[in-house]
Design an enzyme around this catalytic site. Structure first.
Site, mmCIF file in Angstrom:
data_model
loop_
_atom_site.group_PDB
_atom_site.id
_atom_site.type_symbol
_atom_site.label_atom_id
_atom_site.label_comp_id
_atom_site.label_asym_id
_atom_site.label_seq_id
_atom_site.Cartn_x
_atom_site.Cartn_y
_atom_site.Cartn_z
ATOM 1 N N CYS A 190 0.838 -1.210 0.000
ATOM 2 C CA CYS A 190 0.000 0.000 0.000
ATOM 3 C C CYS A 190 0.865 1.249 0.000
ATOM 4 O O CYS A 190 0.873 2.030 -0.947
ATOM 5 C CB CYS A 190 -0.865 0.058 1.263
ATOM 6 S SG CYS A 190 -1.924 -1.317 1.509
HETATM 7 N N1 SAJ Z 1 7.166 2.088 8.397
HETATM 8 C C1 SAJ Z 1 8.251 2.833 8.836
HETATM 9 N N2 SAJ Z 1 8.063 3.748 9.834
HETATM 10 C C2 SAJ Z 1 6.822 3.942 10.404
HETATM 11 C C3 SAJ Z 1 5.740 3.175 9.940
HETATM 12 C C4 SAJ Z 1 5.927 2.255 8.938
HETATM 13 O O1 SAJ Z 1 9.363 2.685 8.336
HETATM 14 O O2 SAJ Z 1 6.712 4.764 11.313
HETATM 15 C C5 SAJ Z 1 7.360 1.142 7.308
HETATM 16 C C6 SAJ Z 1 6.982 -0.277 7.679
HETATM 17 O O3 SAJ Z 1 8.082 -0.956 8.233
HETATM 18 C C7 SAJ Z 1 6.567 -0.852 6.330
HETATM 19 C C8 SAJ Z 1 5.972 0.343 5.604
HETATM 20 O O4 SAJ Z 1 6.479 1.501 6.263
HETATM 21 O O5 SAJ Z 1 7.696 -1.313 5.627
HETATM 22 C C9 SAJ Z 1 4.450 0.378 5.627
HETATM 23 O O6 SAJ Z 1 4.080 0.187 6.965
HETATM 24 P P1 SAJ Z 1 2.575 0.547 7.520
HETATM 25 O O7 SAJ Z 1 2.666 0.543 9.012
HETATM 26 O O8 SAJ Z 1 2.068 1.742 6.868
HETATM 27 O O9 SAJ Z 1 1.781 -0.743 7.181
HETATM 28 P P2 SAJ Z 1 0.957 -1.206 5.919
HETATM 29 O O10 SAJ Z 1 1.728 -1.152 4.672
HETATM 30 O O11 SAJ Z 1 0.407 -2.513 6.328
HETATM 31 O O12 SAJ Z 1 -0.184 -0.092 5.795
HETATM 32 C C10 SAJ Z 1 -1.475 -0.442 6.119
HETATM 33 C C11 SAJ Z 1 -2.341 0.630 5.514
HETATM 34 N N3 SAJ Z 1 -3.699 0.188 5.547
HETATM 35 C C12 SAJ Z 1 -4.476 0.427 4.481
HETATM 36 O O13 SAJ Z 1 -4.085 0.963 3.479
HETATM 37 C C13 SAJ Z 1 -5.880 -0.005 4.608
HETATM 38 C C14 SAJ Z 1 -2.181 1.922 6.287
HETATM 39 O O14 SAJ Z 1 -3.186 2.860 5.856
HETATM 40 C C15 SAJ Z 1 -2.345 1.681 7.754
HETATM 41 O O15 SAJ Z 1 -2.203 2.914 8.452
HETATM 42 C C16 SAJ Z 1 -1.257 0.716 8.203
HETATM 43 O O16 SAJ Z 1 -1.555 -0.530 7.538
HETATM 44 C C17 SAJ Z 1 -1.271 0.508 9.697
HETATM 45 O O17 SAJ Z 1 -1.463 1.516 10.424
HETATM 46 O O18 SAJ Z 1 -1.016 -0.640 10.114
#
Ligand code: SAJ
Length: 428
Positions: free
Chosen positions: A265
């Protein structure tokens, strides 16, 4: 056209979005036909077995046995339904342009069975305008008119795989129609499946809401990744800075630096928006800057690993390096866009002798090589460097900093741990 109640509905795409949605509609009293292109997935679903983490087979099986939910590969089965939700993937092409071919393919199948009075809702994340500019004309190839003969709307998915607190049912659902009546019809449909519907004034608005949500994350992650580089230059501990900033009770939301941006995403959705803006001669500078910072993080991490080995009078070439965690984030098995794989590839190209460990990933293919996960029973001494790329909860970080010669921690997983005298611990 009247706003008819739906008794029967279809869901196209039974993945991490479509299957939970189909289950919620079935639990809400509708008879649901799920269509998927993978026959073995269809077969196991019809035997009551779920392939999706958030859908337990115990909740799926009764819906199937009671005839409330049925899976098929036959799009023709949708001819009998009143409403269809399209939940297909929207990846990027190698050129980093949007790939909406799955949407177009699904639209072609729907167009063939479209009947007056049907409601079609697109859930796949895409650039603003897709529903009206791509889906609508494709469906009107049926000879029927959107907003007159059938209803058409967009409703972004907000599924967070593995999230026990926020589920498909209790996460507010934004939706917008290509006409007000389309929006009202979609709202009536989703009230069978979700607790809180959030109508907006158009499909384009609903498409943009989703992109704001995920671009917000990508840009803020890009900022903290640059902050990590800045703090490194200035000799400041970025993790301590963020922990202290978090004490601000208002106007601040913590994000954390890492080895890059993974998942299906966050790295992708913002590029759908910036691509669309280029077609209207506008450069989304924040999006493109964050994307370049985030995608450069694997190289930055490899540079730091090289430096850490250098202090041990070792080159990357020939060094035994263990990648601890290869999934794209903690405690998931998904490796899509995982930065850990980019780091492994860069180290591999520099001649490192690579191993990896990940409780969720038993084996992986990279650069034509098959890697099998190390079970870590022999400990960490045998490696010249251990790289913490994904901070799975299952790892014993105390043992890592006790036994390893060099640790590069890209996730602050060793916070509060004191490395043994022989361990050089370097953090992002
Ligand atoms: N990441 C960082 N630093 C952060 C947060 C994330 O480096 O502070 C990295 C993670 O390690 C990963 C990537 O970014 O590699 C994405 O992480 P994410 O926490 O955004 O997780 P996702 O990809 O599973 O995003 C989903 C999304 N959900 C939908 O699109 C419905 C996002 O909108 C959500 O906010 C997120 O999950 C969530 O909060 O878990």
């Amino acid at each position: 056209m009247s706003t008819t109640q739906a008794e029967r509905m279809g869901v196209i795409g039974l993945g991490y979005v479509g299957l939970p949605l189909a289950v919620e509609f079935a639990r809400g009293g509708l008879r649901v036909i799920g269509v998927d292109v993978e026959p073995e997935r269809v077969e196991s679903l019809n035997q009551g077995r779920s392939h999706i983490l958030d859908v337990r087979s115990e909740e799926l099986a009764p819906l199937v046995s009671e005839g409330k939910l049925k899976a098929t590969t036959d799009f023709g089965a949708l001819a009998a339904v009143d409403a269809i939700c399209i939940c297909v993937p929207t990846p990027l092409r190698k050129s980093l342009d949007p790939d909406i071919s799955y949407i177009v393919q699904a639209a072609g199948e729907v167009s063939r069975i479209l009947r007056p009075g049907m409601l079609i809702v697109l859930e796949s994340t895409t650039y603003p305008g897709t529903t009206e500019e791509v889906l609508l004309p494709k469906l009107e190839e049926s000879g029927l008119k959107a907003g007159k003969d059938f209803h058409l709307a967009f409703s972004p998915e907000r599924v967070d795989p593995g999230n026990q607190q926020f589920t498909t049912r209790n996460t507010p659902k934004v939706l917008g129609g290509v006409t007000p009546a389309c929006g009202e019809r979609a709202a009536a449909l989703y009230r069978h499946a979700v607790a809180h519907v959030v109508p907006v004034n158009s499909a384009r608005t609903a498409e943009m809401v989703k992109l704001l949500e995920n671009t917000f994350r990508a840009i803020n992650i890009g900022w903290v990744n640059e902050l990590a580089i800045i703090c490194d230059r200035l000799g400041v501990d970025v993790w301590e800075v963020i922990e202290a900033a978090k004490t601000k009770p208002f106007g601040f939301m913590p994000f954390y630096p890492g080895p890059g941006l993974g998942g299906h995403c966050i790295p992708i959705d913002p590029l759908y928006l910036s691509w669309k803006l280029r077609t209207v001669n506008y450069t989304a500078r924040f999006i493109e800057l964050a994307s370049s910072i985030n995608s450069n993080m694997p190289e930055y991490v490899v540079e730091k690993i090289t430096g850490a080995l250098n202090w041990e009078k070792k080159s990357v070439n020939g060094s035994k390096i263990l990648m601890l965690g290869v999934a794209y984030k903690r405690d998931v098995s998904d490796m899509r866009e995982s930065p850990a794989l980019d780091i492994m590839a860069l180290l591999f190209q520099k001649g490192a002798v690579l191993s990896y460990a990940d409780p969720y990933v038993p084996e992986l293919d990279l650069l034509g090589e098959r890697f099998v996960a190390d079970d870590l029973t022999e400990g960490f001494e045998r490696f010249d460097c251990v790289v913490i790329a994904t901070d799975h909860s299952a790892f014993d970080y105390q043992r890592v900093v006790r036994e390893s010669k060099v640790v590069y921690d890209a996730r602050n997983a060793t916070a509060g741990l004191t490395p043994a005298p022989g361990c050089r611990l370097v953090k992002l």
